[in-house]
Design a protein around this motif. Structure first.
Motif, mmCIF file in Angstrom:
data_model
loop_
_atom_site.group_PDB
_atom_site.id
_atom_site.type_symbol
_atom_site.label_atom_id
_atom_site.label_comp_id
_atom_site.label_asym_id
_atom_site.label_seq_id
_atom_site.Cartn_x
_atom_site.Cartn_y
_atom_site.Cartn_z
ATOM 1 N N ARG A 38 2.041 -36.520 10.774
ATOM 2 C CA ARG A 38 2.476 -37.764 11.433
ATOM 3 C C ARG A 38 1.295 -38.568 12.001
ATOM 4 N NH1 ARG A 38 5.579 -35.632 16.781
ATOM 5 N NH2 ARG A 38 4.581 -33.642 16.516
ATOM 6 N N PHE A 39 0.118 -37.963 12.048
ATOM 7 C CA PHE A 39 -1.050 -38.662 12.566
ATOM 8 C C PHE A 39 -1.934 -39.257 11.473
ATOM 9 C CE2 PHE A 39 0.017 -35.525 15.867
ATOM 10 C CZ PHE A 39 0.343 -36.415 16.884
ATOM 11 N N VAL A 40 -1.465 -39.236 10.232
ATOM 12 C CA VAL A 40 -2.210 -39.846 9.138
ATOM 13 C C VAL A 40 -2.017 -41.353 9.231
ATOM 14 C CG1 VAL A 40 -2.412 -40.043 6.632
ATOM 15 C CG2 VAL A 40 -1.974 -37.813 7.682
ATOM 16 N N SER A 41 -3.127 -42.092 9.286
ATOM 17 C CA SER A 41 -3.025 -43.542 9.485
ATOM 18 C C SER A 41 -2.914 -44.329 8.191
ATOM 19 C CB SER A 41 -4.232 -44.035 10.290
ATOM 20 O OG SER A 41 -5.428 -43.727 9.604
ATOM 21 N N GLU A 42 -3.238 -43.734 7.085
ATOM 22 C CA GLU A 42 -3.156 -44.424 5.793
ATOM 23 C C GLU A 42 -1.719 -44.365 5.264
ATOM 24 O OE1 GLU A 42 -5.906 -45.875 4.401
ATOM 25 O OE2 GLU A 42 -7.004 -45.262 6.195
ATOM 26 N N ASP A 43 -1.479 -45.014 4.136
ATOM 27 C CA ASP A 43 -0.174 -44.964 3.493
ATOM 28 C C ASP A 43 -0.092 -43.744 2.577
ATOM 29 O OD1 ASP A 43 0.790 -47.244 4.722
ATOM 30 O OD2 ASP A 43 -0.005 -48.565 3.164
ATOM 31 N N ILE A 44 -0.252 -42.593 3.167
ATOM 32 C CA ILE A 44 -0.214 -41.331 2.433
ATOM 33 C C ILE A 44 1.012 -40.565 2.912
ATOM 34 C CG2 ILE A 44 -1.432 -39.174 1.976
ATOM 35 C CD1 ILE A 44 -4.036 -40.696 2.658
ATOM 36 N N THR A 45 1.806 -40.113 1.976
ATOM 37 C CA THR A 45 3.041 -39.419 2.339
ATOM 38 C C THR A 45 2.762 -37.943 2.628
ATOM 39 O OG1 THR A 45 3.588 -38.754 0.085
ATOM 40 C CG2 THR A 45 4.331 -40.951 0.794
ATOM 41 N N PRO A 46 3.640 -37.307 3.410
ATOM 42 C CA PRO A 46 3.510 -35.864 3.627
ATOM 43 C C PRO A 46 3.522 -35.078 2.310
ATOM 44 C CG PRO A 46 5.008 -36.777 5.238
ATOM 45 C CD PRO A 46 4.691 -37.879 4.251
ATOM 46 N N GLN A 47 4.271 -35.575 1.327
ATOM 47 C CA GLN A 47 4.320 -34.935 0.008
ATOM 48 C C GLN A 47 2.946 -34.961 -0.664
ATOM 49 O OE1 GLN A 47 6.669 -33.187 -1.384
ATOM 50 N NE2 GLN A 47 5.633 -32.868 -3.325
ATOM 51 N N GLU A 48 2.256 -36.090 -0.580
ATOM 52 C CA GLU A 48 0.913 -36.204 -1.159
ATOM 53 C C GLU A 48 -0.072 -35.264 -0.465
ATOM 54 O OE1 GLU A 48 0.482 -40.745 -2.732
ATOM 55 O OE2 GLU A 48 0.703 -40.472 -0.565
ATOM 56 N N ILE A 49 0.057 -35.137 0.840
ATOM 57 C CA ILE A 49 -0.805 -34.219 1.587
ATOM 58 C C ILE A 49 -0.536 -32.786 1.147
ATOM 59 C CG2 ILE A 49 -1.304 -33.274 3.878
ATOM 60 C CD1 ILE A 49 -0.710 -36.121 4.955
ATOM 61 N N ALA A 50 0.744 -32.428 1.051
ATOM 62 C CA ALA A 50 1.112 -31.070 0.633
ATOM 63 C C ALA A 50 0.582 -30.766 -0.763
ATOM 64 C CB ALA A 50 2.626 -30.900 0.683
ATOM 65 N N GLU A 51 0.710 -31.716 -1.690
ATOM 66 C CA GLU A 51 0.223 -31.510 -3.061
ATOM 67 C C GLU A 51 -1.298 -31.363 -3.101
ATOM 68 O OE1 GLU A 51 1.792 -34.687 -5.428
ATOM 69 O OE2 GLU A 51 3.854 -33.960 -5.239
ATOM 70 N N THR A 52 -1.994 -32.158 -2.293
ATOM 71 C CA THR A 52 -3.452 -32.075 -2.238
ATOM 72 C C THR A 52 -3.900 -30.719 -1.709
ATOM 73 O OG1 THR A 52 -3.619 -34.455 -1.906
ATOM 74 C CG2 THR A 52 -5.531 -33.125 -1.274
ATOM 75 N N LEU A 53 -3.257 -30.263 -0.642
ATOM 76 C CA LEU A 53 -3.614 -28.959 -0.080
ATOM 77 C C LEU A 53 -3.252 -27.835 -1.040
ATOM 78 C CD1 LEU A 53 -2.699 -29.383 3.681
ATOM 79 C CD2 LEU A 53 -4.959 -29.429 2.616
ATOM 80 N N TRP A 54 -2.137 -27.967 -1.737
ATOM 81 C CA TRP A 54 -1.749 -26.954 -2.722
ATOM 82 C C TRP A 54 -2.817 -26.851 -3.808
ATOM 83 C CZ3 TRP A 54 -0.619 -27.015 -7.959
ATOM 84 C CH2 TRP A 54 -0.036 -25.848 -8.459
ATOM 85 N N THR A 55 -3.287 -28.003 -4.290
ATOM 86 C CA THR A 55 -4.337 -28.019 -5.318
ATOM 87 C C THR A 55 -5.623 -27.406 -4.779
ATOM 88 O OG1 THR A 55 -3.382 -29.998 -6.314
ATOM 89 C CG2 THR A 55 -5.673 -29.497 -6.875
ATOM 90 N N TYR A 56 -6.000 -27.776 -3.570
ATOM 91 C CA TYR A 56 -7.214 -27.223 -2.961
ATOM 92 C C TYR A 56 -7.097 -25.709 -2.793
ATOM 93 C CZ TYR A 56 -10.865 -26.123 0.337
ATOM 94 O OH TYR A 56 -11.941 -25.548 0.948
ATOM 95 N N ASN A 57 -5.975 -25.247 -2.268
ATOM 96 C CA ASN A 57 -5.777 -23.819 -2.013
ATOM 97 C C ASN A 57 -5.761 -23.003 -3.299
ATOM 98 O OD1 ASN A 57 -5.718 -23.925 0.801
ATOM 99 N ND2 ASN A 57 -3.547 -24.443 0.823
ATOM 100 N N ALA A 58 -5.372 -23.616 -4.409
ATOM 101 C CA ALA A 58 -5.356 -22.901 -5.684
ATOM 102 C C ALA A 58 -6.761 -22.486 -6.099
ATOM 103 C CB ALA A 58 -4.726 -23.770 -6.770
ATOM 104 N N HIS A 59 -7.778 -23.191 -5.596
ATOM 105 C CA HIS A 59 -9.162 -22.892 -5.956
ATOM 106 C C HIS A 59 -9.887 -22.080 -4.887
ATOM 107 C CE1 HIS A 59 -8.863 -25.463 -9.424
ATOM 108 N NE2 HIS A 59 -8.365 -26.411 -8.665
ATOM 109 N N ALA A 60 -9.309 -21.941 -3.726
ATOM 110 C CA ALA A 60 -9.971 -21.247 -2.620
ATOM 111 C C ALA A 60 -9.502 -19.793 -2.565
ATOM 112 C CB ALA A 60 -9.659 -21.947 -1.296
ATOM 113 N N ALA A 61 -10.416 -18.895 -2.766
ATOM 114 C CA ALA A 61 -10.082 -17.476 -2.710
ATOM 115 C C ALA A 61 -10.150 -16.983 -1.265
ATOM 116 C CB ALA A 61 -11.052 -16.679 -3.578
ATOM 117 N N ARG A 62 -9.130 -16.253 -0.858
ATOM 118 C CA ARG A 62 -9.073 -15.615 0.457
ATOM 119 C C ARG A 62 -9.011 -16.588 1.625
ATOM 120 N NH1 ARG A 62 -13.912 -11.583 0.508
ATOM 121 N NH2 ARG A 62 -13.103 -11.208 2.574
#
Length: 99
Positions: A38-62
Motif C-alpha cells: 500500500r506504500f508503493v507510490s507508482e502505478d504498480i499493482t500488488p499483483q505485479e509486485i507479487a509476480e516480480t518477487l516470485w520471479t526474483y525468488n525463483a533465482h535466489a537459493a536459500r
C-alpha cells in the motif's frame, strides 16, 4: 546483500557452531521482509509486485524476499489452520487407518 553474507558466514562456521552449540547450520535459509504494497507510490499493482518477487525468488537459493503484507497473510493462514486443528478435537487427529 547482507543476508547472503550471513548465510556464507554460517556455512563457513558450521563445524564450530555444531561443536559449541549442537546446531547444524548447513542448510540455513533467510527471509527478507520488505515494505507493504500500500506504500508503493507508482502505478504498480500488488499483483505485479507479487509476480516480480516470485520471479526474483525463483533465482535466489536459500533466501526468500517477501512483503510485509505477504508475511501477515501467511501468519493469518497459519493461525487459522492451527485454530481449526485445535477446534476439531483429539478424536479427529487419530493416526490409525480408517476401516
Amino acid at each position: 546483500m547482507k543476508s547472503l553474507h550471513y548465510l556464507r558466514v554460517m556455512d563457513e562456521s558450521r563445524p564450530t557452531k555444531l561443536a559449541d552449540h549442537g546446531v547444524d547450520t548447513r542448510r540455513a535459509s533467510a527471509a527478507v521482509v520488505i515494505g507493504h504494497t500500500r506504500f508503493v507510490s507508482e502505478d504498480i499493482t500488488p499483483q505485479e509486485i507479487a509476480e516480480t518477487l516470485w520471479t526474483y525468488n525463483a533465482h535466489a537459493a536459500r533466501m526468500e524476499v517477501i512483503t510485509y503484507e505477504s508475511l501477515l497473510e501467511s501468519a493469518r493462514r497459519m493461525l487459522a489452520l492451527s485454530s481449526a486443528r485445535q477446534d476439531s478435537g483429539p478424536s479427529d487427529q487419530s493416526d490409525e487407518p480408517a476401516t
